[in-house]
Enzyme design. Structure first.
Site, PDB file in Angstrom:
ATOM      1  N   TYR A 141       0.865  -1.175   0.000  1.00  0.00           N
ATOM      2  CA  TYR A 141       0.000   0.000   0.000  1.00  0.00           C
ATOM      3  C   TYR A 141       0.901   1.224   0.000  1.00  0.00           C
ATOM      4  O   TYR A 141       1.448   1.593   1.045  1.00  0.00           O
ATOM      5  CB  TYR A 141      -0.873  -0.053   1.251  1.00  0.00           C
ATOM      6  CG  TYR A 141      -1.946   0.985   1.375  1.00  0.00           C
ATOM      7  CD1 TYR A 141      -3.214   0.772   0.818  1.00  0.00           C
ATOM      8  CD2 TYR A 141      -1.726   2.172   2.074  1.00  0.00           C
ATOM      9  CE1 TYR A 141      -4.223   1.713   0.963  1.00  0.00           C
ATOM     10  CE2 TYR A 141      -2.732   3.116   2.222  1.00  0.00           C
ATOM     11  CZ  TYR A 141      -3.974   2.882   1.667  1.00  0.00           C
ATOM     12  OH  TYR A 141      -4.983   3.814   1.808  1.00  0.00           O
ATOM     13  N   GLN A 143       1.263   4.777  -0.130  1.00  0.00           N
ATOM     14  CA  GLN A 143       0.632   6.097   0.025  1.00  0.00           C
ATOM     15  C   GLN A 143       1.660   7.130   0.480  1.00  0.00           C
ATOM     16  O   GLN A 143       1.998   8.045  -0.247  1.00  0.00           O
ATOM     17  CB  GLN A 143      -0.523   6.016   1.017  1.00  0.00           C
ATOM     18  CG  GLN A 143      -1.167   7.378   1.313  1.00  0.00           C
ATOM     19  CD  GLN A 143      -2.352   7.249   2.262  1.00  0.00           C
ATOM     20  OE1 GLN A 143      -3.291   6.511   2.018  1.00  0.00           O
ATOM     21  NE2 GLN A 143      -2.290   7.979   3.361  1.00  0.00           N
ATOM     22  N   SER A 150       1.010  12.968   7.057  1.00  0.00           N
ATOM     23  CA  SER A 150      -0.334  13.346   7.502  1.00  0.00           C
ATOM     24  C   SER A 150      -1.120  14.049   6.398  1.00  0.00           C
ATOM     25  O   SER A 150      -2.320  13.829   6.251  1.00  0.00           O
ATOM     26  CB  SER A 150      -0.231  14.284   8.722  1.00  0.00           C
ATOM     27  OG  SER A 150       0.364  13.616   9.807  1.00  0.00           O
ATOM     28  N   GLY A 183       5.262  -0.896   4.021  1.00  0.00           N
ATOM     29  CA  GLY A 183       5.735  -2.215   4.435  1.00  0.00           C
ATOM     30  C   GLY A 183       5.526  -3.207   3.309  1.00  0.00           C
ATOM     31  O   GLY A 183       4.514  -3.148   2.609  1.00  0.00           O
ATOM     32  N   ARG A 339       1.675   2.830  40.249  1.00  0.00           N
ATOM     33  CA  ARG A 339       2.095   2.948  38.848  1.00  0.00           C
ATOM     34  C   ARG A 339       1.528   1.803  38.018  1.00  0.00           C
ATOM     35  O   ARG A 339       1.157   1.984  36.862  1.00  0.00           O
ATOM     36  CB  ARG A 339       3.626   2.924  38.752  1.00  0.00           C
ATOM     37  CG  ARG A 339       4.294   4.140  39.402  1.00  0.00           C
ATOM     38  CD  ARG A 339       5.762   3.858  39.726  1.00  0.00           C
ATOM     39  NE  ARG A 339       6.600   3.820  38.541  1.00  0.00           N
ATOM     40  CZ  ARG A 339       7.808   3.251  38.493  1.00  0.00           C
ATOM     41  NH1 ARG A 339       8.312   2.653  39.573  1.00  0.00           N
ATOM     42  NH2 ARG A 339       8.509   3.250  37.391  1.00  0.00           N
ATOM     43  N   THR A 428       2.005   6.932  15.517  1.00  0.00           N
ATOM     44  CA  THR A 428       2.309   7.760  14.343  1.00  0.00           C
ATOM     45  C   THR A 428       1.545   7.293  13.106  1.00  0.00           C
ATOM     46  O   THR A 428       1.013   8.114  12.357  1.00  0.00           O
ATOM     47  CB  THR A 428       3.834   7.722  14.064  1.00  0.00           C
ATOM     48  OG1 THR A 428       4.530   7.982  15.281  1.00  0.00           O
ATOM     49  CG2 THR A 428       4.226   8.733  13.008  1.00  0.00           C
ATOM     50  N   GLU A 430      -1.335   5.546  10.608  1.00  0.00           N
ATOM     51  CA  GLU A 430      -2.805   5.649  10.529  1.00  0.00           C
ATOM     52  C   GLU A 430      -3.330   6.893  11.253  1.00  0.00           C
ATOM     53  O   GLU A 430      -4.351   6.841  11.935  1.00  0.00           O
ATOM     54  CB  GLU A 430      -3.463   4.389  11.109  1.00  0.00           C
ATOM     55  CG  GLU A 430      -3.276   3.158  10.261  1.00  0.00           C
ATOM     56  CD  GLU A 430      -3.877   3.306   8.861  1.00  0.00           C
ATOM     57  OE1 GLU A 430      -4.949   3.914   8.719  1.00  0.00           O
ATOM     58  OE2 GLU A 430      -3.241   2.827   7.903  1.00  0.00           O
ATOM     59  N   ASP A 432      -1.229  10.525  12.772  1.00  0.00           N
ATOM     60  CA  ASP A 432      -0.400  10.963  13.896  1.00  0.00           C
ATOM     61  C   ASP A 432      -1.319  11.408  15.034  1.00  0.00           C
ATOM     62  O   ASP A 432      -2.288  12.131  14.817  1.00  0.00           O
ATOM     63  CB  ASP A 432       0.491  12.130  13.449  1.00  0.00           C
ATOM     64  CG  ASP A 432       1.324  12.688  14.589  1.00  0.00           C
ATOM     65  OD1 ASP A 432       2.453  12.198  14.778  1.00  0.00           O
ATOM     66  OD2 ASP A 432       0.830  13.586  15.310  1.00  0.00           O
TER      67      ASP A 432
END
Lengths: 492, 492
Positions: A141, A143, A150, A183, A339, A428, A430, A432
């Site tokens: 893919y 893009q 972004s 990827g 925590r 980050t 899909e 940011d």
């Protein structure tokens, strides 16, 4: 935390487990969603754990080249097992999840196939999907570009229609227009869905998807005009280094016209740009789907980290011994509990909000099919906001779990450094997280500004319609119930 | 941020630099401490950058074995250059800093030698230091055990005096007593300062240091009774994987009595335990020294990360274009500025607080030598607190800088993943940050509880002595000055 006989003998987890004050089996079912889901997950986990090809113990110790070969081997073996055992789609997806090593297959199934399904015509689907299903082609893919992440509308790659040859010319006009990150692109893919500016009759129609062959199906060499490579090492010892994220440049590469994905719009033989009657809003449905699955994955990553940190905290003892007696389990220190326990709670919260988002996706999809767009914006805000919140919280939580294991968390053998390195890009990719939160803020502000116009906000924003009432309310509550808490959240 | 002619031509950094509204050279001098310091740093940086042996570009791509060999090669070459060029101690330390690859040499110079200097008698120093200075022996610092980190008093390794042989028997009685983590131990060291429970005349005198030979000076093989190895891969692709952190077990290993470090206490020929007249508080001086140097290092690590993120933010453009014009530098977005600029400011703040801590160390050392312990506790609180605050802030800030570089920050080529992985253990070593903050809180509470007894707090806690006055004060200030701000901090 239990400090009984078993603990004194060193078998801390048994003691802790025996002290559970809830029905562990019932919780398993609640977590997985059903008894069936528990069983399938157990079966697939055992299948992966018992197969030496899927071994994970040496993953952080392999060179980049050997790690990539290992990924190819695992992907091929997984495919072989899926076919041999005739696994269902649910089983196959779980099997890949437990193999737990990023690879080109993720993009083939997760992005390339869905792009064709979502944006291809029926004819295009009939031609390309069987090839993809049988792995006769491998897709990615393409893009993101070196200069454009972004801002998808700023992509520079061009697809110029040439009426003479009835095809498009795909071209990378600048350095920043190089495709960067996809990827599966660096080594594995034969094809890509490439996003480029559609230009026809001298006019720029913005970003559209095109199926482009990159490598020969004979010898896997790049086709003429195609330059590609791997973009190099990434965070962590193993992590995403098993993935061949790549760079791709086109020098006037020609593709036939019918390789433009034409479900939403077409270019005719004459070069005319025509919108189809399929509503563009359907694309948002895909985005909602991808992001809701990222929220579901957050709970998986977080629960693994918390599981390691909780177990470590039960085993590890430090300070607090009296007269040479055993030291205190660090799980019993409030500084550790304050925590760790909120992270444990978050893992459950993210699990169940993931279910709710899945329901929201189903709901919005049904509405879209009925051309009802009334809840789309709210669904977009929910998925964008929850994607940002859950991924940031999970990445930070994994790192916190790592620190909660003291020095031992810094060793790869704890599993935590790799868990962090492989998870953190979710903040980050899909969308940011900062950009997504700004989008949510914009939608909220817009909704507020429209209140006076009488436009009623829906779904999770419906409470804004009651703003007058809520602001005048006073709280006379003495005991807290679920509905009281919800009411207070709305009013605050 | 500047958007002038040079920026339009793509040379963004030149435009940004030209727009600086302060004297860059003067700031360089202020940062380094003096003109001399700037010159030495420049000279050493060039020396490292121009030497092909010190190349760094392939560091994240080497296998663990090759990376370790590379570390050995660099350490040997650095030593050769230091001798050839007759570098001063200041120059040698800077050269090692710019080589910037963790290795056994760090522990040899940073822990082994100082331990002998600080805890060895003059006689012991005369015997061992020349061997260490000429690298005829390589030393590490074996304190932490598999089961004992923060709780040093819980270490289990024993050193039992045997009057028959006039020596100690060093032994690891349990699995958890295995020495675990010491850098330089896994492969390189011939010797270690080993911390163990001193037992003589049947009595346990607690933790003391012993010089123990681990490997043969002939063939580097482990000596009889000594079992050792490397503890495996760590966070990151390169990072601390260049270091041979190790595991070490003793099976009744004998050493001569004079290898106990005897400056503070001795065991006599007869096995009597005797304290010397050297005050034990001197040991705290060393701890203050190590922690103040960690604070100074925080600013170095943070400034590197911020430098990368600021430059990236100037080059990277996204969104904001109008009519196809250039997009906006991300440095110009408030969302970027509000995350990035506080980190930039912190880098400067940590630089200067590091200087102050260095002054505090000098001051407390002089007082200790004059047997004045009045400021020791306050100095301990300052260094412990600042160690915790600056290392946590720096680790988080490096990761934030990485995220501020979007997807590109995830690539090793950005430098940021490795910077994080190599820095983050500073939150854990030399005092876990949570444990340190608890110590600071305890000192603060103790100081408050002693106010009524008339004991006057000193240094940074002196304001507590004015608590009555401060709590009755009202603020009539209209304009803020430095002293007003300080006063308000004290009162709040």
């Amino acid at each position: 935390m239990a400090m009984d006989h078993a603990a004194a003998e060193g078998d801390h987890l048994a003691a802790e487990r025996a002290a559970a004050r809830f029905d562990v089996e019932a919780m398993k079912v609640a977590w997985a969603g059903s008894r069936h889901a528990v069983d399938v997950a157990d079966r697939m986990a055992r299948l992966v754990a018992s197969d030496p090809v899927f071994r994970k113990d040496n993953r952080t110790m392999l060179s980049r080249k050997d790690l990539f070969k290992d990924t190819l081997r695992k992907a091929a073996h997984a495919w072989k097992r899926i076919v041999e055992l005739r696994l269902t789609e649910e089983e196959a997806s779980l099997l890949r999840q437990y193999v737990d090593q990023p690879g080109y297959v993720d993009l083939h199934w997760g992005m390339f196939v869905p792009a064709i399904k979502g944006q291809g015509t029926e004819e295009q689907q009939k031609k390309w999907l069987p090839l993809a299903y049988k792995f006769q082609i491998i897709g990615c893919y393409a893009q993101t570009e070196l200069g454009h992440g972004s801002n998808v509308q700023g992509l520079e790659t061009t697809a110029t229609f040439d009426p003479k040859t009835d095809g498009f010319v795909i071209h990378s006009p600048t350095l920043t227009s190089s495709k960067w990150w996809p990827g599966g692109l660096g080594k594995a893919s034969t094809h890509a869905v490439v996003y480029a500016r559609l230009i026809t009759e001298g006019k720029d129609y913005g970003i559209h998807g095109f199926i482009v062959q990159l490598r020969s199906l004979e010898d896997h060499s790049p086709l003429p005009g195609v330059t590609l490579g791997d973009i190099g090492g990434k965070f962590g010892s193993g992590a995403y280094n098993s993935m061949d994220n790549g760079v791709l440049r086109f020098d006037h590469v020609r593709i036939p016209r019918d390789q433009m994905l034409m479900r939403l719009s077409q270019v005719t033989r004459e070069g005319k740009y025509v919108n189809s009657d399929v509503p563009k809003q359907l694309l948002y449905g895909t985005m909602v789907y991808v992001r809701q699955s990222i929220v579901a994955d957050a709970s998986k990553a977080l629960s693994r980290a918390v599981c390691i940190a909780v177990r470590y905290s039960a085993i590890r003892k430090q300070f607090g011994s009296q007269d040479g007696g055993p030291e205190t389990q660090v799980l019993n220190y409030r500084t550790q509990q304050s925590r760790l326990f909120p992270l444990l709670a978050s893992a459950y919260a993210f699990r169940f909000v993931g279910d709710w988002l899945n329901w929201l996706y189903t709901d919005v999809t049904q509405k879209l099919e009925a051309k009802d767009y009334s809840t789309l914006q709210e669904a977009h805000a929910c998925t964008a906001g929850l994607k940002a919140v859950t991924t940031s919280a999970t990445a930070d939580a994994i790192e916190e779990c790592r620190k909660l294991c003291g020095g031992h968390g810094y060793l790869n053998s704890s599993g935590l450094p790799e868990l962090f390195a492989v998870y953190v890009p979710a903040c980050t990719y899909e969308g940011d997280n900062v950009v997504l939160l700004l989008q949510v803020a914009r939608i909220l502000m817009k909704t507020v500004s429209q209140l006076t116009s009488g436009k009623q906000p829906v779904g999770t924003m419906a409470y804004m319609g009651k703003v007058q009432h809520l602001m005048q309310s006073k709280c006379a509550v003495k005991t807290g119930t679920h509905s009281v808490h919800l009411y207070l959240f709305q009013a605050s």
